[in-house]
Write an enzyme that holds these catalytic residues in place. Structure first.
Site, mmCIF file in Angstrom:
data_model
loop_
_atom_site.group_PDB
_atom_site.id
_atom_site.type_symbol
_atom_site.label_atom_id
_atom_site.label_comp_id
_atom_site.label_asym_id
_atom_site.label_seq_id
_atom_site.Cartn_x
_atom_site.Cartn_y
_atom_site.Cartn_z
ATOM 1 N N PHE A 130 0.855 -1.181 0.000
ATOM 2 C CA PHE A 130 0.000 0.000 0.000
ATOM 3 C C PHE A 130 0.900 1.243 0.000
ATOM 4 O O PHE A 130 1.809 1.354 0.815
ATOM 5 C CB PHE A 130 -0.889 -0.026 1.243
ATOM 6 C CG PHE A 130 -2.005 0.971 1.220
ATOM 7 C CD1 PHE A 130 -3.216 0.667 0.616
ATOM 8 C CD2 PHE A 130 -1.859 2.221 1.799
ATOM 9 C CE1 PHE A 130 -4.250 1.589 0.591
ATOM 10 C CE2 PHE A 130 -2.889 3.147 1.777
ATOM 11 C CZ PHE A 130 -4.095 2.829 1.170
ATOM 12 N N ASP A 199 2.176 -4.997 8.561
ATOM 13 C CA ASP A 199 0.981 -4.161 8.502
ATOM 14 C C ASP A 199 -0.216 -5.106 8.371
ATOM 15 O O ASP A 199 -0.300 -5.897 7.423
ATOM 16 C CB ASP A 199 1.069 -3.210 7.295
ATOM 17 C CG ASP A 199 -0.082 -2.202 7.280
ATOM 18 O OD1 ASP A 199 -1.171 -2.537 7.794
ATOM 19 O OD2 ASP A 199 0.104 -1.089 6.753
ATOM 20 N N TYR A 224 -10.741 1.036 10.553
ATOM 21 C CA TYR A 224 -11.992 1.287 9.813
ATOM 22 C C TYR A 224 -12.296 0.236 8.759
ATOM 23 O O TYR A 224 -13.299 0.329 8.081
ATOM 24 C CB TYR A 224 -11.999 2.687 9.187
ATOM 25 C CG TYR A 224 -10.777 3.043 8.367
ATOM 26 C CD1 TYR A 224 -10.636 2.569 7.060
ATOM 27 C CD2 TYR A 224 -9.769 3.849 8.880
ATOM 28 C CE1 TYR A 224 -9.525 2.888 6.305
ATOM 29 C CE2 TYR A 224 -8.648 4.173 8.127
ATOM 30 C CZ TYR A 224 -8.530 3.693 6.846
ATOM 31 O OH TYR A 224 -7.424 4.004 6.107
ATOM 32 N N LYS A 225 -11.421 -0.739 8.575
ATOM 33 C CA LYS A 225 -11.668 -1.784 7.566
ATOM 34 C C LYS A 225 -12.436 -2.924 8.234
ATOM 35 O O LYS A 225 -13.588 -2.749 8.603
ATOM 36 C CB LYS A 225 -10.352 -2.208 6.929
ATOM 37 C CG LYS A 225 -9.760 -1.082 6.085
ATOM 38 C CD LYS A 225 -8.360 -1.350 5.591
ATOM 39 C CE LYS A 225 -7.855 -0.176 4.757
ATOM 40 N NZ LYS A 225 -6.403 -0.174 4.606
ATOM 41 N N ARG A 390 -12.191 -5.222 -7.150
ATOM 42 C CA ARG A 390 -11.885 -5.782 -5.840
ATOM 43 C C ARG A 390 -13.174 -6.013 -5.042
ATOM 44 O O ARG A 390 -13.995 -5.103 -4.915
ATOM 45 C CB ARG A 390 -10.968 -4.803 -5.117
ATOM 46 C CG ARG A 390 -10.340 -5.338 -3.860
ATOM 47 C CD ARG A 390 -9.302 -4.371 -3.354
ATOM 48 N NE ARG A 390 -9.900 -3.144 -2.838
ATOM 49 C CZ ARG A 390 -9.378 -2.400 -1.873
ATOM 50 N NH1 ARG A 390 -8.225 -2.746 -1.330
ATOM 51 N NH2 ARG A 390 -9.967 -1.305 -1.450
HETATM 52 C C1 LIG Z 1 -5.815 1.047 4.444
HETATM 53 C C2 LIG Z 1 -4.342 0.934 4.613
HETATM 54 C C3 LIG Z 1 -3.621 1.967 5.223
HETATM 55 C C4 LIG Z 1 -4.332 3.222 5.618
HETATM 56 O O1 LIG Z 1 -3.533 4.117 6.293
HETATM 57 P P1 LIG Z 1 -4.201 5.429 6.937
HETATM 58 O O2 LIG Z 1 -3.104 6.049 7.654
HETATM 59 O O3 LIG Z 1 -5.342 4.965 7.786
HETATM 60 O O4 LIG Z 1 -4.749 6.255 5.820
HETATM 61 C C5 LIG Z 1 -2.259 1.792 5.414
HETATM 62 N N1 LIG Z 1 -1.647 0.648 5.010
HETATM 63 C C6 LIG Z 1 -2.317 -0.352 4.412
HETATM 64 C C7 LIG Z 1 -1.605 -1.581 4.005
HETATM 65 C C8 LIG Z 1 -3.685 -0.238 4.182
HETATM 66 O O5 LIG Z 1 -4.343 -1.207 3.574
#
Ligand SMILES: *Cc1c(COP(=O)(O)O)cnc(C)c1O
Length: 431
Positions: A130, A199, A224-225, A390
């Site tokens: 990401f 992560d 939030y996921k 997705r």
């Molecule tokens: C969703 C996601 C994030 C989101 O980071 P924020 O700081 O909440 O915007 C970070 N890393 C991964 C791998 C994600 O899937």
């Protein structure tokens, strides 16, 4: 043997997790396959948030820090999240965003590595990680004189040279849904003398995770996921207790101080994971996050994360086989691994042309997935090359009949060519 709509209904009727769907507010006429991006609102959340606002804030005001447990909320919610990721009580805090927590743990990891192995000046990650993770790592590398090396998944082992300080990976890839074998990869990093940072943004609440069993060093994850904490919910951070007290993290704010209310001019980090907090935490958001995490803990009486995982794999298997059977002839490919051991809780399809518009046409029909652009620079066959449709499958609130109907809609969108309409080809700011 082909699965019918009737079979899907029978599978729902037998599903031991079926009643958990009632914990959620699911909008009428929507099949929500985007819980991997923003989880559905739990029914308990509005009343809880209203209570925090009207009673705790409105009436109890500043006494709430003690009386209503506000001050300890990051640890309280952190302990609940710990139960989902194989972490011991007192080793997780719910705080800040994933990006900010990553900055904290990566900085701490670089400090730790530099103290023990000053010649190691490299962070290794995946090219298709990401982007925020890569941006944070890139920025830190610039500041600290490290280099960031990005590789494809199959190149990770070879990249673990004696120069590597930290291997930083996302457990389940956000684009493809491919999952790393956490114990094996962690052991490989350690065998090469590197620290392992995971992560868990697409893992916490989605797949069983055992950070302690794997012996990982650091982890961050998203609220939030799959944790259903609401838009911009606090994220979380875990540090293996063997490292926590060796270094501070650089965002040394007063909430990470050993005695914040002594108001001393110098910084003394709190023992344990509390030092990973920075400033005053968002109580309304933490209360909403707690409601979300509670929906996952509600599974503990019906088999816990293992039962969720069984259902998640059954849902994604069904989706993959129905797409294969019913959506032939449109050049649809599969980016998600077929192997259960390598699959998260999402299915990603590829299409050379029209992936974005197909997702828009599905959304217009009430089937909400999302689109992720490919990056042709990564080359064909690589994880990041193709445009992706997705679909996230959250076993708490998605059923087998939902899978049936979503594939039926996909089939109709493809067969009719309705995705080619101009209205579905207009890009929005957030995809
Ligand atoms: C969703 C996601 C994030 C989101 O980071 P924020 O700081 O909440 O915007 C970070 N890393 C991964 C791998 C994600 O899937």
């Amino acid at each position: 043997m082909t699965t019918t709509l009737h079979d899907c209904r029978a599978l729902d009727a037998q599903d031991p997790l079926r009643s958990l769907r009632d914990l959620f507010h699911l909008p009428e006429g929507t099949i929500y396959l985007d819980g991997n991006s923003l989880g559905v609102m739990p029914r308990a959340t509005p009343a809880r948030v209203a209570d925090v606002v009207t009673r705790e804030w409105g009436t109890d005001l500043i006494q709430s820090w003690n009386k209503n447990g506000w001050f300890a909320m990051p640890q309280k919610v952190g302990d609940k999240i710990a139960r989902l990721i194989g972490a011991a009580p007192g080793t997780v805090v719910a705080t800040d965003s994933t990006s900010i927590n990553l900055f904290k743990v990566l900085s701490a990891a670089l400090n730790l590595s530099t103290a023990d192995h000053p010649q190691r000046k490299r962070i290794v990650s995946e090219r298709s990680n990401f982007p925020t993770d890569l941006y944070i790592a890139e920025a830190l590398c610039k500041e600290r004189g490290f280099d960031l090396v990005l590789v494809e998944p199959e190149e990770i082992a070879a990249a673990l040279t004696s120069e590597v300080a930290v291997l930083m990976l996302t457990h389940v890839n956000y684009r493809t849904g491919a999952m790393h074998d956490m114990p094996t990869v962690t052991a490989a990093a350690h065998a090469a003398g590197a620290l392992m940072l995971w992560d868990l943004a697409h893992s916490a609440g989605a797949v069983p995770v055992d950070l302690t069993g794997a012996g990982a060093d650091y982890a961050v994850g998203c609220g939030y996921k799959y944790l259903n904490g609401g838009p911009g919910a606090p994220a979380f951070v875990w540090v293996n207790p063997r490292h926590t007290d060796r270094f501070w993290q650089p965002l040394a704010g007063w909430w990470g101080h050993a005695t914040p209310f002594a108001f001393t001019p110098d910084y003394q980090p709190a023992p344990g994971i509390t030092r990973y907090q920075c400033g005053t935490q968002p109580m309304i958001s933490l209360a909403a996050l707690e409601c979300g995490v509670d929906t996952l803990l509600a599974t503990e009486s019906v088999g816990g994360m293992a039962a969720l995982r069984t259902k998640s794999l059954a849902l994604t298997d069904l989706f993959i086989s129905l797409v294969d059977e019913r959506c032939q002839g449109h050049g649809i490919g599969l980016a998600t691994p077929l192997s259960h051991a390598q699959r998260g809780s999402q299915v990603c399809l590829t299409k050379d042309e029209g992936a974005y518009a197909i997702v828009q046409a599905l959304i217009a029909r009430g089937v909400v997935g999302d689109y992720r652009a490919g990056d042709p620079s990564t080359g064909s066959g690589r994880t990041g090359a193709k445009d992706i449709l997705r679909f996230g499958f959250t076993p708490l609130y998605i059923g087998f009949e939902d899978v049936w109907h979503s594939v039926e809609h996909l089939k109709q969108v493809l067969d009719s060519g309705e995705w080619q309409r101009a209205e579905f080809n207009q890009k929005h700011a957030v995809t």
